[in-house]
Design a protein around this motif. Sequence first.
Motif, PDB file in Angstrom:
ATOM      1  N   ASN A 224     -16.924 -11.270 -82.528  1.00 51.40           N
ATOM      2  CA  ASN A 224     -17.670 -12.333 -81.852  1.00 51.40           C
ATOM      3  C   ASN A 224     -17.089 -13.703 -82.172  1.00 51.40           C
ATOM      4  N   LEU A 225     -17.121 -14.567 -81.176  1.00 47.61           N
ATOM      5  CA  LEU A 225     -16.796 -15.985 -81.317  1.00 47.61           C
ATOM      6  C   LEU A 225     -18.067 -16.775 -81.040  1.00 47.61           C
ATOM      7  N   LEU A 226     -18.423 -17.678 -81.954  1.00 49.50           N
ATOM      8  CA  LEU A 226     -19.597 -18.532 -81.803  1.00 49.50           C
ATOM      9  C   LEU A 226     -19.162 -19.982 -81.716  1.00 49.50           C
ATOM     10  N   LEU A 227     -19.648 -20.686 -80.693  1.00 52.56           N
ATOM     11  CA  LEU A 227     -19.442 -22.120 -80.538  1.00 52.56           C
ATOM     12  C   LEU A 227     -20.815 -22.757 -80.369  1.00 52.56           C
ATOM     13  N   ASP A 228     -21.155 -23.675 -81.273  1.00 49.15           N
ATOM     14  CA  ASP A 228     -22.506 -24.226 -81.265  1.00 49.15           C
ATOM     15  C   ASP A 228     -22.462 -25.708 -81.601  1.00 49.15           C
ATOM     16  N   GLN A 229     -23.214 -26.500 -80.850  1.00 43.99           N
ATOM     17  CA  GLN A 229     -23.292 -27.937 -81.095  1.00 43.99           C
ATOM     18  C   GLN A 229     -24.472 -28.318 -81.975  1.00 43.99           C
ATOM     19  N   THR A 230     -25.313 -27.352 -82.332  1.00 41.10           N
ATOM     20  CA  THR A 230     -26.521 -27.688 -83.085  1.00 41.10           C
ATOM     21  C   THR A 230     -26.706 -26.851 -84.341  1.00 41.10           C
ATOM     22  N   GLY A 231     -25.854 -25.875 -84.600  1.00 37.53           N
ATOM     23  CA  GLY A 231     -26.027 -25.016 -85.772  1.00 37.53           C
ATOM     24  C   GLY A 231     -25.892 -25.792 -87.072  1.00 37.53           C
ATOM     25  N   ASP A 232     -26.538 -25.286 -88.116  1.00 40.45           N
ATOM     26  CA  ASP A 232     -26.531 -25.980 -89.408  1.00 40.45           C
ATOM     27  C   ASP A 232     -26.655 -24.954 -90.533  1.00 40.45           C
ATOM     28  N   LEU A 233     -25.652 -24.893 -91.404  1.00 35.13           N
ATOM     29  CA  LEU A 233     -25.652 -23.936 -92.512  1.00 35.13           C
ATOM     30  C   LEU A 233     -26.132 -24.543 -93.823  1.00 35.13           C
ATOM     31  N   ARG A 234     -26.572 -25.792 -93.788  1.00 38.53           N
ATOM     32  CA  ARG A 234     -26.919 -26.468 -95.042  1.00 38.53           C
ATOM     33  C   ARG A 234     -28.289 -26.077 -95.574  1.00 38.53           C
ATOM     34  N   ASP A 235     -29.095 -25.406 -94.759  1.00 40.78           N
ATOM     35  CA  ASP A 235     -30.392 -24.940 -95.253  1.00 40.78           C
ATOM     36  C   ASP A 235     -30.601 -23.499 -94.805  1.00 40.78           C
ATOM     37  N   GLU A 236     -31.578 -22.839 -95.394  1.00 37.82           N
ATOM     38  CA  GLU A 236     -31.799 -21.412 -95.156  1.00 37.82           C
ATOM     39  C   GLU A 236     -32.187 -21.122 -93.707  1.00 37.82           C
ATOM     40  N   ALA A 237     -33.015 -21.975 -93.125  1.00 41.43           N
ATOM     41  CA  ALA A 237     -33.446 -21.751 -91.743  1.00 41.43           C
ATOM     42  C   ALA A 237     -32.259 -21.840 -90.785  1.00 41.43           C
ATOM     43  N   ALA A 239     -29.100 -21.416 -91.548  1.00 41.42           N
ATOM     44  CA  ALA A 239     -28.187 -20.308 -91.830  1.00 41.42           C
ATOM     45  C   ALA A 239     -28.677 -19.026 -91.181  1.00 41.42           C
ATOM     46  N   SER A 240     -29.987 -18.819 -91.187  1.00 36.59           N
ATOM     47  CA  SER A 240     -30.551 -17.626 -90.553  1.00 36.59           C
ATOM     48  C   SER A 240     -30.289 -17.633 -89.049  1.00 36.59           C
ATOM     49  N   GLU A 241     -30.435 -18.808 -88.434  1.00 36.40           N
ATOM     50  CA  GLU A 241     -30.174 -18.926 -86.998  1.00 36.40           C
ATOM     51  C   GLU A 241     -28.694 -18.672 -86.687  1.00 36.40           C
ATOM     52  N   THR A 242     -27.816 -19.247 -87.500  1.00 41.84           N
ATOM     53  CA  THR A 242     -26.384 -19.054 -87.294  1.00 41.84           C
ATOM     54  C   THR A 242     -25.990 -17.595 -87.475  1.00 41.84           C
ATOM     55  N   ALA A 243     -26.527 -16.956 -88.505  1.00 40.62           N
ATOM     56  CA  ALA A 243     -26.217 -15.544 -88.741  1.00 40.62           C
ATOM     57  C   ALA A 243     -26.668 -14.687 -87.569  1.00 40.62           C
ATOM     58  N   GLY A 244     -27.836 -15.008 -87.011  1.00 42.05           N
ATOM     59  CA  GLY A 244     -28.319 -14.260 -85.855  1.00 42.05           C
ATOM     60  C   GLY A 244     -27.418 -14.414 -84.651  1.00 42.05           C
ATOM     61  N   ASP A 245     -26.890 -15.633 -84.451  1.00 38.28           N
ATOM     62  CA  ASP A 245     -26.004 -15.891 -83.327  1.00 38.28           C
ATOM     63  C   ASP A 245     -24.613 -15.269 -83.545  1.00 38.28           C
ATOM     64  N   LEU A 246     -24.086 -15.450 -84.764  1.00 38.75           N
ATOM     65  CA  LEU A 246     -22.739 -14.974 -85.043  1.00 38.75           C
ATOM     66  C   LEU A 246     -22.673 -13.445 -85.088  1.00 38.75           C
ATOM     67  N   LEU A 247     -23.748 -12.805 -85.548  1.00 38.79           N
ATOM     68  CA  LEU A 247     -23.760 -11.352 -85.663  1.00 38.79           C
ATOM     69  C   LEU A 247     -24.465 -10.692 -84.468  1.00 38.79           C
ATOM     70  N   LYS A 248     -24.560 -11.412 -83.389  1.00 40.14           N
ATOM     71  CA  LYS A 248     -25.187 -10.921 -82.173  1.00 40.14           C
ATOM     72  C   LYS A 248     -24.514  -9.628 -81.691  1.00 40.14           C
ATOM     73  N   GLY A 249     -25.334  -8.640 -81.396  1.00 37.82           N
ATOM     74  CA  GLY A 249     -24.810  -7.396 -80.833  1.00 37.82           C
ATOM     75  C   GLY A 249     -24.432  -6.343 -81.845  1.00 37.82           C
ATOM     76  N   ILE A 250     -24.410  -6.667 -83.132  1.00 35.73           N
ATOM     77  CA  ILE A 250     -24.110  -5.638 -84.137  1.00 35.73           C
ATOM     78  C   ILE A 250     -25.300  -4.696 -84.249  1.00 35.73           C
ATOM     79  N   ARG A 251     -25.020  -3.415 -84.127  1.00 36.07           N
ATOM     80  CA  ARG A 251     -26.076  -2.417 -84.297  1.00 36.07           C
ATOM     81  C   ARG A 251     -25.458  -1.106 -84.731  1.00 36.07           C
ATOM     82  N   LYS A 252     -26.245  -0.284 -85.385  1.00 35.37           N
ATOM     83  CA  LYS A 252     -25.792   1.032 -85.810  1.00 35.37           C
ATOM     84  C   LYS A 252     -25.744   1.988 -84.628  1.00 35.37           C
TER      85      LYS A 252
END
Length: 252
Positions: A224-237, A239-252
């Motif tokens: 996956n490639l993620l491009l975002d103008q609003t993402g923020d990894l400096r806080d837990e909330a 980071a959770s949003e970014t992880a959800g976007d970046l890991l989109k579509g991963i499933r067992k």
Amino acid sequence: MLAQGTLSTAVPGRVVRRFPAVFLLILLILAALPGCMSTQVRQVEDEKGKPVVMSGTTVVLVEPDIELYAVGAGGMAEPRKAWTEAARKNFPDAARQRLEAVGFTLRPDYYLPKDAGPENRLRQIYLLNQAVSMSILNYGRPGTLRNKHDKFDWTLGPGVSDLREATGADYALFTYVRDSYTSGGRAAMRVIGFLLLGGDIGGGQQIGLASLVDLRTGQVVWHNLLLDQTGDLRDEAGASETAGDLLKGIRK
């Protein structure tokens, strides 16, 4: 207070340093993707075009390659150590939660030894994944693999067995993130740009790459490639949003 905006000319300095030529590839892709947040998921599919069900259950999160920057008034990107350290804690925590939520069993995170030189086999795997990820960006988009009928078919080769032996995992998740934030001075310059030039001179941008590799075969099963103008990894909330976007579509 810092806010993110559009991709600026400051980004190449921070991306090219660790991931040569990727910025130009991302620029080309960015031009074709609408909206302030875009992802481009590719994964292995069966003959009917359905995602292949993964045969393993365990995954290891390989040391994330993360750096955060502030974009100054002149457009230069300055590294921020405290932000980067926070992101390197927040993102892995969020990524593990995401992987567990979709049913994976996690092995302990794997970090390269500090003294691992270029001859180290595990470091070579780490760098090889970056090179393969660049190839996927360049040639893995629809319409660019005519000889393979657009089939998503990429591998790191059997050498990944060394990482499997070191971690005991079926899959390895490799991640790369560069995140920049607009300073107050840059925000003011953007306003001036709108007023005097009629356009946006650019601010901060979040760029992420992630790949899931089968450590038994070397096959890249998801990317996956993620491009975002609003993402923020400096806080837990954030980071959770970014992880959800970046890991989109991963499933067992």
